[in-house]
Every structure is written in structure tokens, then in C-alpha cells.
Design a protein around this motif. Sequence first.
Motif, PDB file in Angstrom:
ATOM      1  N   VAL A 161       0.570  -1.490  -0.317  1.00  0.00           N
ATOM      2  CA  VAL A 161      -0.546  -0.026  -0.366  1.00  0.00           C
ATOM      3  C   VAL A 161       1.013   1.577  -0.303  1.00  0.00           C
ATOM      4  O   VAL A 161       0.166   2.230  -1.177  1.00  0.00           O
ATOM      5  CB  VAL A 161      -1.030   0.102   1.026  1.00  0.00           C
ATOM      6  N   SER A 162       2.093   1.528   0.536  1.00  0.00           N
ATOM      7  CA  SER A 162       2.996   2.347   1.136  1.00  0.00           C
ATOM      8  C   SER A 162       3.552   2.582  -1.031  1.00  0.00           C
ATOM      9  O   SER A 162       3.698   3.729  -0.806  1.00  0.00           O
ATOM     10  CB  SER A 162       3.962   1.727   1.865  1.00  0.00           C
ATOM     11  N   VAL A 165       0.797   4.416  -2.511  1.00  0.00           N
ATOM     12  CA  VAL A 165       1.085   5.473  -2.727  1.00  0.00           C
ATOM     13  C   VAL A 165       1.898   6.621  -3.488  1.00  0.00           C
ATOM     14  O   VAL A 165       1.569   7.368  -4.044  1.00  0.00           O
ATOM     15  CB  VAL A 165       0.564   6.160  -1.152  1.00  0.00           C
ATOM     16  N   ARG A 166       2.690   6.388  -2.923  1.00  0.00           N
ATOM     17  CA  ARG A 166       4.770   6.749  -3.170  1.00  0.00           C
ATOM     18  C   ARG A 166       3.925   6.721  -5.195  1.00  0.00           C
ATOM     19  O   ARG A 166       4.733   7.797  -5.928  1.00  0.00           O
ATOM     20  CB  ARG A 166       5.834   6.348  -3.555  1.00  0.00           C
ATOM     21  N   ASN A 168       1.281   6.330  -6.550  1.00  0.00           N
ATOM     22  CA  ASN A 168      -0.012   7.450  -7.073  1.00  0.00           C
ATOM     23  C   ASN A 168      -1.051   6.805  -7.651  1.00  0.00           C
ATOM     24  O   ASN A 168      -1.789   7.738  -7.916  1.00  0.00           O
ATOM     25  CB  ASN A 168       0.202   9.049  -7.683  1.00  0.00           C
ATOM     26  N   GLY A 171      -3.914   7.454  -2.745  1.00  0.00           N
ATOM     27  CA  GLY A 171      -4.052   8.470  -1.946  1.00  0.00           C
ATOM     28  C   GLY A 171      -3.752   7.642  -0.620  1.00  0.00           C
ATOM     29  O   GLY A 171      -4.176   6.659  -0.334  1.00  0.00           O
ATOM     30  N   GLN A 172      -3.419   8.656   0.764  1.00  0.00           N
ATOM     31  CA  GLN A 172      -2.697   8.014   2.018  1.00  0.00           C
ATOM     32  C   GLN A 172      -4.425   7.829   2.765  1.00  0.00           C
ATOM     33  O   GLN A 172      -4.258   6.521   3.123  1.00  0.00           O
ATOM     34  CB  GLN A 172      -2.186   9.128   3.044  1.00  0.00           C
ATOM     35  N   THR A 173      -5.655   8.245   2.305  1.00  0.00           N
ATOM     36  CA  THR A 173      -6.662   7.737   2.721  1.00  0.00           C
ATOM     37  C   THR A 173      -6.900   6.445   2.580  1.00  0.00           C
ATOM     38  O   THR A 173      -7.303   5.360   2.831  1.00  0.00           O
ATOM     39  CB  THR A 173      -7.608   9.688   3.052  1.00  0.00           C
ATOM     40  N   ASP A 174      -6.977   6.407   0.951  1.00  0.00           N
ATOM     41  CA  ASP A 174      -7.863   5.046   0.428  1.00  0.00           C
ATOM     42  C   ASP A 174      -7.023   4.461   0.259  1.00  0.00           C
ATOM     43  O   ASP A 174      -7.174   3.113   1.346  1.00  0.00           O
ATOM     44  CB  ASP A 174      -7.397   5.320  -1.198  1.00  0.00           C
ATOM     45  N   GLY A 175      -5.587   4.493   0.712  1.00  0.00           N
ATOM     46  CA  GLY A 175      -4.630   3.324   1.459  1.00  0.00           C
ATOM     47  C   GLY A 175      -4.873   2.993   2.815  1.00  0.00           C
ATOM     48  O   GLY A 175      -4.943   1.286   3.082  1.00  0.00           O
ATOM     49  N   GLN A 176      -5.033   3.564   3.516  1.00  0.00           N
ATOM     50  CA  GLN A 176      -5.236   2.876   4.888  1.00  0.00           C
ATOM     51  C   GLN A 176      -7.179   2.506   4.931  1.00  0.00           C
ATOM     52  O   GLN A 176      -6.927   1.117   5.675  1.00  0.00           O
ATOM     53  CB  GLN A 176      -5.815   4.353   5.667  1.00  0.00           C
ATOM     54  N   THR A 179      -6.351  -1.270   3.481  1.00  0.00           N
ATOM     55  CA  THR A 179      -5.278  -1.981   4.281  1.00  0.00           C
ATOM     56  C   THR A 179      -6.266  -2.492   5.365  1.00  0.00           C
ATOM     57  O   THR A 179      -6.434  -3.281   5.566  1.00  0.00           O
ATOM     58  CB  THR A 179      -4.106  -1.051   5.255  1.00  0.00           C
TER      59      THR A 179
END
Length: 225
Positions: A161-162, A165-166, A168, A171-176, A179
Motif C-alpha cells: 500500500v505504501s 501511494v508513492r 500515486n 492517496g494515503q486515506t484510500d490506502g489506509q 489495509t
Amino acid sequence: MSSAHLPLMVWLSPSFPVGAFAYSHGLEWAFEAGDLHDAATLRDWLEALVVHGSLRNDLILFANTCRMVETGDDAGLIETAELALALANSAERRLETVTQGNAFIAAVRAAWPCEAIEQLRSIWQGDIAYPIAVGVAAAGHDLPLRPSLEAYGLGFVANLVSASVRLNIVGQTDGQRITAGLVPALHEAAAEAEAATLDDIGGCALRSDLASLRHETQYSRLFRS
């Protein structure tokens, strides 16, 4: 019981020096090819790895490694270590698992020593796949198997997921959200792996395997896999 989980929190955190941040497990090629373009496609891709892909096999290898260490089955441990390397179906998959595995062993020997790690190095001098390395350390420190499997699986998903995000992809919220949404699947995968044998290894995540192969010749790359 809570204190038994502390080593897992350290070993599987981004700060532990195994270089996990450098690998995307083929996600970079999948993104360039258009397979991954939003949260839904990323979640489906990662869930496939958990349920019937490379993570499923890693968890089975991890569980069997722990059993071999606990029973003192050195021959079985060597067989499992060899199989883990053979299952790396591309040069980059092998690079990803052995670079992290070797680095993990070095860091644990220096900071979290245990007899099981030393025994492994005495019977096996070759490269060590990442799930084998973590499994030996977990068994050597008497950590409970199910939480260890769940922590390993969560670390795998969180790292990808990280990477996404990198890249693109999300984004970070969707990534969380992704998870968190995969936690039930990780619980189930850990439960299945706990009772599985090496004969249960297998998978059907062909697009992920292809992504790993294609990434080797990808023109512009951020990640090593």
C-alpha cells in the motif's frame, strides 16, 4: 501476551533495516500497464495475493518454518528454505525475498539474538527467503504462531500500500481504507496457513507473476521489483 507481540511490531515496522520500501512486488509494472488505477483495482489485486497468491505461500512457508524450528527438524528446515527460494518465479522476486531475508537475519543476530537463528546459519549457508528468516526468529523467541502470521501478512500488505501511494495509484486515506478492509482476509489466511503443510503451497495470481517478470525490463522504474 501483549509483550510477546512487541518484537513483531519492531521487526515488521518500516524502520527495521530490511529495505522493504525499495520493492513493489510488480505493482509498478501493473500500474504502468493500466491494471491498477484506483482503490478498487488495488484492493482486488492485493486481496488476490492474500487469498491465492504469493502472500498465501509465504504464510505457509512461515508456519512450517516455525514448526521445524520447534521440533528441531533441521532436514525439514533446509527443505523449506530451499523450497522458498525455488518458489521465487522471477529474478526480481528472488532478489526481493533474499535481500530482505538476509538483511533480517543480520539485524536480528545483532540486536535480537537467539539460538534458532544461529542454528539456521550453521545448517544453511545460502540465501534466506524473507518468510523463512522471520519464521525462524519468531519461533526462536517463542512468539505465538497465529499473531506472528497475521503480523507478517499485515506488514506485506502495508508495504505494498505504501508503494502504491508513492506510485500515486491511491492517496494515503484510500490506502489506509484498503489495509483495514483486508484485515479479515489476513485473519483467514493466517488461520489456514497455521494448519497447512508444504503440500498445500500453490497459487493462481498469474497477472501478478507476469508483472514481476515484465518489471525486469520496464524502462522507467522507481522500485527494484
